[in-house]
Design a protein around this motif. Sequence first.
Motif, PDB file in Angstrom:
ATOM      1  N   PRO A 176       0.802  -1.238   0.000  1.00 56.28           N
ATOM      2  CA  PRO A 176       0.000   0.000   0.000  1.00 56.28           C
ATOM      3  C   PRO A 176       0.829   1.279   0.000  1.00 56.28           C
ATOM      4  O   PRO A 176       0.340   2.328  -0.432  1.00 56.28           O
ATOM      5  N   LYS A 177       2.079   1.228   0.435  1.00 56.24           N
ATOM      6  CA  LYS A 177       2.934   2.408   0.430  1.00 56.24           C
ATOM      7  C   LYS A 177       3.224   2.893  -0.988  1.00 56.24           C
ATOM      8  O   LYS A 177       3.618   4.045  -1.187  1.00 56.24           O
ATOM      9  N   ALA A 178       3.033   2.003  -1.969  1.00 53.44           N
ATOM     10  CA  ALA A 178       3.255   2.359  -3.368  1.00 53.44           C
ATOM     11  C   ALA A 178       1.952   2.733  -4.059  1.00 53.44           C
ATOM     12  O   ALA A 178       1.891   2.758  -5.296  1.00 53.44           O
ATOM     13  N   ASN A 179       0.918   3.023  -3.292  1.00 53.59           N
ATOM     14  CA  ASN A 179      -0.376   3.413  -3.853  1.00 53.59           C
ATOM     15  C   ASN A 179      -0.962   2.309  -4.741  1.00 53.59           C
ATOM     16  O   ASN A 179      -1.538   2.574  -5.793  1.00 53.59           O
ATOM     17  N   ILE A 180      -0.773   1.070  -4.307  1.00 58.20           N
ATOM     18  CA  ILE A 180      -1.335  -0.092  -4.994  1.00 58.20           C
ATOM     19  C   ILE A 180      -2.370  -0.722  -4.074  1.00 58.20           C
ATOM     20  O   ILE A 180      -2.057  -1.095  -2.940  1.00 58.20           O
ATOM     21  N   SER A 181      -3.589  -0.829  -4.567  1.00 48.07           N
ATOM     22  CA  SER A 181      -4.665  -1.377  -3.738  1.00 48.07           C
ATOM     23  C   SER A 181      -5.211  -2.698  -4.250  1.00 48.07           C
ATOM     24  O   SER A 181      -5.797  -3.469  -3.497  1.00 48.07           O
ATOM     25  N   GLN A 182      -5.032  -2.973  -5.554  1.00 53.87           N
ATOM     26  CA  GLN A 182      -5.544  -4.216  -6.125  1.00 53.87           C
ATOM     27  C   GLN A 182      -4.472  -5.302  -6.062  1.00 53.87           C
ATOM     28  O   GLN A 182      -3.375  -5.136  -6.600  1.00 53.87           O
ATOM     29  N   ILE A 183      -4.828  -6.400  -5.433  1.00 57.03           N
ATOM     30  CA  ILE A 183      -3.911  -7.516  -5.245  1.00 57.03           C
ATOM     31  C   ILE A 183      -4.477  -8.745  -5.954  1.00 57.03           C
ATOM     32  O   ILE A 183      -5.650  -9.099  -5.759  1.00 57.03           O
ATOM     33  N   ILE A 184      -3.653  -9.399  -6.778  1.00 59.87           N
ATOM     34  CA  ILE A 184      -4.043 -10.690  -7.348  1.00 59.87           C
ATOM     35  C   ILE A 184      -3.534 -11.764  -6.388  1.00 59.87           C
ATOM     36  O   ILE A 184      -2.326 -12.003  -6.298  1.00 59.87           O
ATOM     37  N   PRO A 185      -4.432 -12.436  -5.649  1.00 58.37           N
ATOM     38  CA  PRO A 185      -4.013 -13.265  -4.516  1.00 58.37           C
ATOM     39  C   PRO A 185      -3.652 -14.698  -4.899  1.00 58.37           C
ATOM     40  O   PRO A 185      -4.174 -15.665  -4.324  1.00 58.37           O
ATOM     41  N   THR A 186      -2.733 -14.850  -5.838  1.00 61.19           N
ATOM     42  CA  THR A 186      -2.326 -16.192  -6.241  1.00 61.19           C
ATOM     43  C   THR A 186      -1.770 -16.968  -5.052  1.00 61.19           C
ATOM     44  O   THR A 186      -2.045 -18.168  -4.891  1.00 61.19           O
ATOM     45  N   GLY A 187      -0.996 -16.317  -4.208  1.00 62.65           N
ATOM     46  CA  GLY A 187      -0.427 -16.992  -3.047  1.00 62.65           C
ATOM     47  C   GLY A 187      -1.484 -17.561  -2.124  1.00 62.65           C
ATOM     48  O   GLY A 187      -1.318 -18.666  -1.568  1.00 62.65           O
ATOM     49  N   THR A 188      -2.586 -16.834  -1.956  1.00 61.47           N
ATOM     50  CA  THR A 188      -3.678 -17.335  -1.123  1.00 61.47           C
ATOM     51  C   THR A 188      -4.371 -18.515  -1.787  1.00 61.47           C
ATOM     52  O   THR A 188      -4.710 -19.506  -1.119  1.00 61.47           O
ATOM     53  N   ALA A 189      -4.587 -18.440  -3.102  1.00 65.61           N
ATOM     54  CA  ALA A 189      -5.232 -19.542  -3.820  1.00 65.61           C
ATOM     55  C   ALA A 189      -4.401 -20.820  -3.729  1.00 65.61           C
ATOM     56  O   ALA A 189      -4.950 -21.915  -3.516  1.00 65.61           O
ATOM     57  N   ILE A 190      -3.091 -20.698  -3.869  1.00 67.25           N
ATOM     58  CA  ILE A 190      -2.221 -21.872  -3.747  1.00 67.25           C
ATOM     59  C   ILE A 190      -2.260 -22.403  -2.322  1.00 67.25           C
ATOM     60  O   ILE A 190      -2.276 -23.624  -2.098  1.00 67.25           O
ATOM     61  N   ARG A 191      -2.309 -21.517  -1.365  1.00 72.10           N
ATOM     62  CA  ARG A 191      -2.415 -21.933   0.046  1.00 72.10           C
ATOM     63  C   ARG A 191      -3.682 -22.749   0.269  1.00 72.10           C
ATOM     64  O   ARG A 191      -3.661 -23.793   0.925  1.00 72.10           O
ATOM     65  N   LEU A 192      -4.792 -22.279  -0.271  1.00 76.69           N
ATOM     66  CA  LEU A 192      -6.061 -22.997  -0.121  1.00 76.69           C
ATOM     67  C   LEU A 192      -6.023 -24.348  -0.829  1.00 76.69           C
ATOM     68  O   LEU A 192      -6.531 -25.349  -0.310  1.00 76.69           O
ATOM     69  N   MET A 193      -5.440 -24.387  -2.008  1.00 77.16           N
ATOM     70  CA  MET A 193      -5.347 -25.646  -2.743  1.00 77.16           C
ATOM     71  C   MET A 193      -4.434 -26.645  -2.037  1.00 77.16           C
ATOM     72  O   MET A 193      -4.686 -27.865  -2.062  1.00 77.16           O
ATOM     73  N   ARG A 194      -3.399 -26.179  -1.399  1.00 74.19           N
ATOM     74  CA  ARG A 194      -2.542 -27.083  -0.628  1.00 74.19           C
ATOM     75  C   ARG A 194      -3.317 -27.728   0.518  1.00 74.19           C
ATOM     76  O   ARG A 194      -3.092 -28.893   0.857  1.00 74.19           O
ATOM     77  N   TYR A 195      -4.221 -26.975   1.115  1.00 75.71           N
ATOM     78  CA  TYR A 195      -5.046 -27.521   2.193  1.00 75.71           C
ATOM     79  C   TYR A 195      -5.961 -28.622   1.663  1.00 75.71           C
ATOM     80  O   TYR A 195      -6.202 -29.626   2.351  1.00 75.71           O
ATOM     81  N   ARG A 196      -6.419 -28.478   0.429  1.00 72.49           N
ATOM     82  CA  ARG A 196      -7.347 -29.447  -0.162  1.00 72.49           C
ATOM     83  C   ARG A 196      -6.645 -30.632  -0.828  1.00 72.49           C
ATOM     84  O   ARG A 196      -7.141 -31.759  -0.796  1.00 72.49           O
ATOM     85  N   LYS A 197      -5.490 -30.371  -1.452  1.00 72.98           N
ATOM     86  CA  LYS A 197      -4.826 -31.407  -2.255  1.00 72.98           C
ATOM     87  C   LYS A 197      -3.456 -31.821  -1.709  1.00 72.98           C
ATOM     88  O   LYS A 197      -2.769 -32.646  -2.322  1.00 72.98           O
ATOM     89  N   GLY A 198      -3.056 -31.271  -0.596  1.00 77.81           N
ATOM     90  CA  GLY A 198      -1.736 -31.551  -0.084  1.00 77.81           C
ATOM     91  C   GLY A 198      -0.696 -30.655  -0.738  1.00 77.81           C
ATOM     92  O   GLY A 198      -0.999 -29.854  -1.622  1.00 77.81           O
ATOM     93  N   ASP A 199       0.536 -30.817  -0.314  1.00 74.79           N
ATOM     94  CA  ASP A 199       1.614 -29.943  -0.793  1.00 74.79           C
ATOM     95  C   ASP A 199       2.141 -30.471  -2.129  1.00 74.79           C
ATOM     96  O   ASP A 199       3.299 -30.886  -2.254  1.00 74.79           O
ATOM     97  N   THR A 200       1.251 -30.434  -3.136  1.00 73.58           N
ATOM     98  CA  THR A 200       1.543 -31.043  -4.442  1.00 73.58           C
ATOM     99  C   THR A 200       1.453 -30.029  -5.580  1.00 73.58           C
ATOM    100  O   THR A 200       1.371 -30.427  -6.741  1.00 73.58           O
ATOM    101  N   LEU A 201       1.463 -28.748  -5.269  1.00 73.09           N
ATOM    102  CA  LEU A 201       1.210 -27.718  -6.278  1.00 73.09           C
ATOM    103  C   LEU A 201       2.478 -27.203  -6.953  1.00 73.09           C
ATOM    104  O   LEU A 201       2.396 -26.301  -7.791  1.00 73.09           O
TER     105      LEU A 201
END
Length: 267
Positions: A176-201
């Motif tokens: 946010p210090k760079a005046n960026i507010s839109q985040i593409i949350p790929t890291g969160t999506a991979i985190r969620l998929m790891r919970y569902r499919k294991g650490d196989t991503l």
Amino acid sequence: MLLAMAALTVQGKVIKVLAIGNSFSEDAVEQYLYELAAAQGDSLVIGNAYIPGCSLEMHLDNLKNSRRKYAYRKVVGGEKIEEKNVNLQRIILDEPWDIITLQQASLLSGLPDTYKNLPTLQRSVKLLATNPKVDIWWHMTWAYAKSFKHANFEVYGSDQNRMYSDIVNCVRNEVPKANISQIIPTGTAIRLMRYRKGDTLNRDGYHLSLTLGRYTAACTWCEMLTGRIIDGNSYRPSTIKQEDAKLCQQEAHEAVFMQQLRQYVIF
């Protein structure tokens, strides 16, 4: 008139997006993304300014000094072309980009001190862009696999949970210090998929697998770019089972929804 309004409502979008990144943007945008958008009636022009492992500091130095170090990958009409030894200026000027994304090198993505150049890079890119309405977004990348054995991982104690938490903190506090507010949350999506499919991503401990990993990332980008819920999209490559594609879409949508609420999954 009503028919004309209805036609405009369902008309697909044409969106031009440039990722200024590295191999993690390669994983996210160079496959599946165009096809996912096309399946819902939208058309993307996708650019990737690619240098392996490139950091924010390196991107800024390359821009200031017009260094011809980039492989410029571009997807138009579903076809990918590549031009080597290109400077960042020419890539930015090549199209009136609607969205330009920035990201940190994966090793540095959870280290706050490495974000000090982000505000300058954001301003420099935005000033150079030919579209006066261009938006600068942030690509949130993912933590390494738990099994990854590399000296670089030791900066996070070789701990996936710690690396993810540190990435989240940088997204919350530094971006946010760079005046960026839109985040593409790929890291969160991979985190969620790891919970569902294991650490196989991952295919090598840090890059995404060629199937579920990359497809999950593309689903996340598609929903963010187009504003359409990805869950239910008809496109999946033949290498991914229907039930797995459905799961990728669901977790990508969940990640985007959580991002809109400024929430991040921690487990």
